[in-house]
Write a protein that holds these residues in place. Structure first.
Motif, PDB file in Angstrom:
ATOM      1  N   LEU A 375       0.812  -1.230   0.000  1.00 51.07           N
ATOM      2  CA  LEU A 375       0.000   0.000   0.000  1.00 51.07           C
ATOM      3  C   LEU A 375       0.840   1.273   0.000  1.00 51.07           C
ATOM      4  O   LEU A 375       0.384   2.338  -0.413  1.00 51.07           O
ATOM      5  N   LYS A 376       2.094   1.138   0.470  1.00 51.08           N
ATOM      6  CA  LYS A 376       2.973   2.285   0.679  1.00 51.08           C
ATOM      7  C   LYS A 376       3.172   3.168  -0.539  1.00 51.08           C
ATOM      8  O   LYS A 376       3.265   4.383  -0.443  1.00 51.08           O
ATOM      9  N   GLU A 377       3.299   2.527  -1.665  1.00 51.67           N
ATOM     10  CA  GLU A 377       3.590   3.255  -2.894  1.00 51.67           C
ATOM     11  C   GLU A 377       2.456   4.224  -3.234  1.00 51.67           C
ATOM     12  O   GLU A 377       2.681   5.296  -3.783  1.00 51.67           O
ATOM     13  N   GLU A 378       1.230   3.862  -2.866  1.00 53.10           N
ATOM     14  CA  GLU A 378       0.054   4.650  -3.247  1.00 53.10           C
ATOM     15  C   GLU A 378      -0.459   5.557  -2.139  1.00 53.10           C
ATOM     16  O   GLU A 378      -1.077   6.578  -2.408  1.00 53.10           O
ATOM     17  N   PHE A 379      -0.276   5.151  -0.888  1.00 57.05           N
ATOM     18  CA  PHE A 379      -0.898   5.883   0.220  1.00 57.05           C
ATOM     19  C   PHE A 379       0.118   6.152   1.325  1.00 57.05           C
ATOM     20  O   PHE A 379       1.084   5.412   1.488  1.00 57.05           O
ATOM     21  N   ALA A 380      -0.205   7.200   2.136  1.00 58.98           N
ATOM     22  CA  ALA A 380       0.552   7.415   3.379  1.00 58.98           C
ATOM     23  C   ALA A 380       0.036   6.398   4.388  1.00 58.98           C
ATOM     24  O   ALA A 380      -1.161   6.377   4.683  1.00 58.98           O
ATOM     25  N   THR A 381       0.929   5.546   4.881  1.00 60.39           N
ATOM     26  CA  THR A 381       0.468   4.468   5.756  1.00 60.39           C
ATOM     27  C   THR A 381       1.073   4.577   7.150  1.00 60.39           C
ATOM     28  O   THR A 381       2.087   5.236   7.363  1.00 60.39           O
ATOM     29  N   ASP A 382       0.430   3.891   8.083  1.00 62.91           N
ATOM     30  CA  ASP A 382       0.950   3.762   9.430  1.00 62.91           C
ATOM     31  C   ASP A 382       0.783   2.290   9.804  1.00 62.91           C
ATOM     32  O   ASP A 382      -0.054   1.579   9.217  1.00 62.91           O
ATOM     33  N   TYR A 383       1.579   1.855  10.767  1.00 61.97           N
ATOM     34  CA  TYR A 383       1.505   0.464  11.211  1.00 61.97           C
ATOM     35  C   TYR A 383       1.457   0.472  12.728  1.00 61.97           C
ATOM     36  O   TYR A 383       2.234   1.184  13.369  1.00 61.97           O
ATOM     37  N   ASP A 384       0.527  -0.258  13.307  1.00 67.56           N
ATOM     38  CA  ASP A 384       0.404  -0.254  14.765  1.00 67.56           C
ATOM     39  C   ASP A 384       0.016  -1.652  15.228  1.00 67.56           C
ATOM     40  O   ASP A 384      -1.029  -2.180  14.843  1.00 67.56           O
ATOM     41  N   GLN A 385       0.874  -2.252  16.058  1.00 61.63           N
ATOM     42  CA  GLN A 385       0.563  -3.607  16.517  1.00 61.63           C
ATOM     43  C   GLN A 385       0.396  -3.667  18.039  1.00 61.63           C
ATOM     44  O   GLN A 385       0.288  -4.742  18.602  1.00 61.63           O
ATOM     45  N   GLY A 386       0.346  -2.478  18.701  1.00 66.17           N
ATOM     46  CA  GLY A 386       0.333  -2.494  20.170  1.00 66.17           C
ATOM     47  C   GLY A 386      -1.042  -2.260  20.769  1.00 66.17           C
ATOM     48  O   GLY A 386      -1.700  -1.272  20.456  1.00 66.17           O
TER      49      GLY A 386
END
Ligand code: ATP
Length: 449
Positions: A375-386
């Motif tokens: 998704l990174k190439e197309e959108f500003a992303t965040d990742y959260d696993q906590g």
């Protein structure tokens, strides 16, 4: 929906989530200046890009410019700023506070009575808002230079360059975004009025006589812009400048005002500046700035200018206030009944998609990392696993992330993921391969609820 937004809540959220910090906070702060944190700079850049696209890409006859902040000092004599860019000020002899004479109780002003402590006020005097500094190695006054108080003059002094280099034909416009500086005396209300701020200005050059037509056209265009930006239009209104408000250069002027928590305030100005600007620069520079209309027998004239002048940082405050909602989402009698959500237009949101594995273990984190990479190439992303998934949704709501993608055990089996929509909190199951197109479609079709 907006009744619960206050400036205190906006300031607190802005700091807590990294939108805006006080400048030089560890030294007690610098008044009139603010710093934009990781979320704030993303939001500011996106508003700027939205405006830039609207003005340049969607208007064939507008080109861009990035002029210097430091300009020849004669510029500001020609523009009228040295003489007229002043606020009327009074000081209280007792409590030492300083006020803008036009912003305090006029009956008290007439009696020279301080509105705060009742002490005696000084006579009203003119205070020039331009910041002065010095250029060059000697500091004896010969290197006096100003920090520009508006971006517009950079456009006027480049008008001829742009006509010639880009073969522009009237009517046409020049757009610019950049910093401006004003020594404002009253800088309350967070980033509403600051000493250092950014403007987004477009100057449209027209034939004299066509000015009223294009003035009306630009009023319509600017109103439509805010519709596209996805703000609540019932919070906007026009304010026409009365004869005593009109600037020295203006033939007609309207402000678009937004209802901020502290009331209706100016957001943007649309001004008919007549031929004042180019006329004055011709006079002061001795250069011929007339337009030669080659399609009409080389007719010569000094163009009129229609200006649309918006504050980028002020627009960011408007977008924050407009998006903010404390929303009741359950009725269990606990804190979890409420969420704070920012309803940003997805194009403006600092993070477009957050990717959240339900658990860290069993390969879910790896799968989520992999999906984020897609998704990174197309959108500003965040990742959260906590933490619990509900908490993680709330954290994203609070910074206005429009889409959350959750990866669970079913994702491993059938390759589908959960797509959650911020405003409705609706969740749908989407095959991984269709995620990008589904999000793109939702962005395109977005309507403020
Ligand atoms: P005011 O009368 O409130 O001082 P103005 O009418 O002088 O403002 P303009 O010179 O027309 O403002 O500036 C155009 C736009 O720039 C304003 O509509 C506003 O959005 C923005 N702007 C002006 N001054 C400031 C400031 N001190 N801080 C932040 N934004 C500002």
């Amino acid at each position: 929906m907006d009744s619960n937004v206050t400036m205190e809540k906006i300031v607190s959220l802005a700091k807590r989530r990294g939108f805006v910090f006080q400048s030089s906070e560890i030294y007690g702060g610098q008044s009139g200046a603010w710093d934009y944190g990781p979320m704030g700079i993303e939001l500011k850049n996106r508003i700027q890009r939205f405006w830039w696209k609207e003005m340049t890409q969607l208007h064939d006859d507008i080109v861009g410019l990035d002029a210097a902040i430091l300009m020849h000092p004669r510029t500001w004599e020609a523009s009228g700023h040295v003489e007229n860019f002043t606020d009327p000020l009074v000081d209280c002899k007792k409590c030492k506070q300083r006020f803008r004479a036009d912003q305090i109780d006029q009956a008290k002003l007439a009696k020279k009575e301080c509105p705060e402590c009742g002490g005696e006020l000084t006579d009203t005097r003119k205070f020039n808002l331009m910041f002065k500094t010095n250029i060059g190695p000697v500091d004896d006054g010969t290197g006096l230079i100003y920090l520009r108080p508006e971006t517009a003059q950079g456009i006027y002094v480049n008008y001829k360059n742009i006509v010639q280099s880009n073969r522009m034909k009237i009517p046409f416009g020049i757009a610019q975004v950049g910093k401006a500086f004003r020594n404002e005396i009253v800088t309350k209300n967070f980033i509403f009025r600051t000493c250092e701020f950014e403007q987004m200005e477009m100057q449209y050059f027209v034939k004299p006589g066509d000015d009223e037509k294009f003035f009306n056209y630009w009023r319509e265009q600017r109103w439509a812009y805010y519709q596209k930006l996805g703000v609540r239009m019932e919070k906007l209104r026009w304010h026409q400048h009365g004869p005593d408000e009109l600037a020295h250069y203006a033939k007609d002027a309207y402000d678009i005002e937004y209802e901020f928590p502290m009331g209706f305030k100016e957001l943007e100005g649309v001004h008919n500046r007549s031929d004042y600007d180019l006329g004055r620069h011709q006079q002061f520079s001795g250069k011929d700035l007339q337009y030669i209309d080659q399609d009409n027998g080389n007719e010569r004239y000094t163009p009129f200018i229609i200006e649309t002048s918006a504050g980028l940082t002020r627009q960011l405050l408007m977008v924050l206030c407009d998006a903010y909602e404390d929303q009741k989402v359950a009725d269990k009698g606990t804190d979890d009944d409420w969420r704070t959500v920012l309803h940003f237009h997805p194009t403006l949101a600092p993070v477009t998609v957050a990717v959240l594995p339900l658990m860290k273990k069993d390969g879910l984190a790896e799968l989520a990392g992999d999906i984020r990479k897609d998704l990174k190439e197309e959108f500003a992303t965040d990742y959260d696993q906590g933490g619990a998934i509900g908490r993680r949704y709330r954290r994203q709501d609070e910074v206005g992330t429009p889409f959350c993608v959750t990866i669970d055990y079913q994702s491993k089996e059938d390759g589908t993921v959960t797509l959650r929509f911020r405003d409705s909190m609706e969740q749908i199951r989407v095959p991984r391969a269709e995620l990008e197109s589904t999000i793109k479609k939702a962005i395109k079709e977005y309507k403020r609820a």
